[in-house]
Design a protein around this motif. Structure first.
Motif, short mmCIF file in Angstrom:
data_model
loop_
_atom_site.label_atom_id
_atom_site.label_comp_id
_atom_site.label_asym_id
_atom_site.label_seq_id
_atom_site.Cartn_x
_atom_site.Cartn_y
_atom_site.Cartn_z
N GLU A 26 -1.08 12.48 -5.00
CA GLU A 26 -2.40 11.85 -4.89
C GLU A 26 -3.52 12.88 -5.08
N GLU A 27 -3.38 14.04 -4.46
CA GLU A 27 -4.40 15.09 -4.59
C GLU A 27 -4.44 15.64 -6.02
N ALA A 28 -3.28 15.80 -6.63
CA ALA A 28 -3.23 16.29 -8.01
C ALA A 28 -3.99 15.35 -8.94
N ILE A 29 -3.82 14.07 -8.75
CA ILE A 29 -4.53 13.08 -9.57
C ILE A 29 -6.04 13.19 -9.36
N LYS A 30 -6.46 13.34 -8.10
CA LYS A 30 -7.90 13.46 -7.80
C LYS A 30 -8.55 14.62 -8.53
#
Length: 59
Positions: A26-30
């Motif tokens: 999720e953080e990588a996508i952000k």
């Protein structure tokens, strides 16, 4: 000029909890990063910010 060279990175395998992997993804996508890029940056940050045994909280 482009000169191809070998990377000094190595492939490893780690086991992490499923909920942590979900959060990483999720953080990588952000941040528009690959999972690998985010994990490498997190590890580098953690290593650079480890407290030495004798360091006080104030330092």
């Amino acid at each position: 000029m482009f000169i191809p060279k070998r990377s000094d990175k190595e492939v490893i395998s780690i086991r992490i909890p499923s909920d942590m992997l979900k959060r990483i993804d999720e953080e990588a996508i952000k941040y528009d990063l690959s999972r690998n890029e985010l994990i490498n940056q997190c590890i580098a940050f953690a290593l650079d910010n480890l407290k030495k045994e004798n360091e006080s909280e104030d330092q």
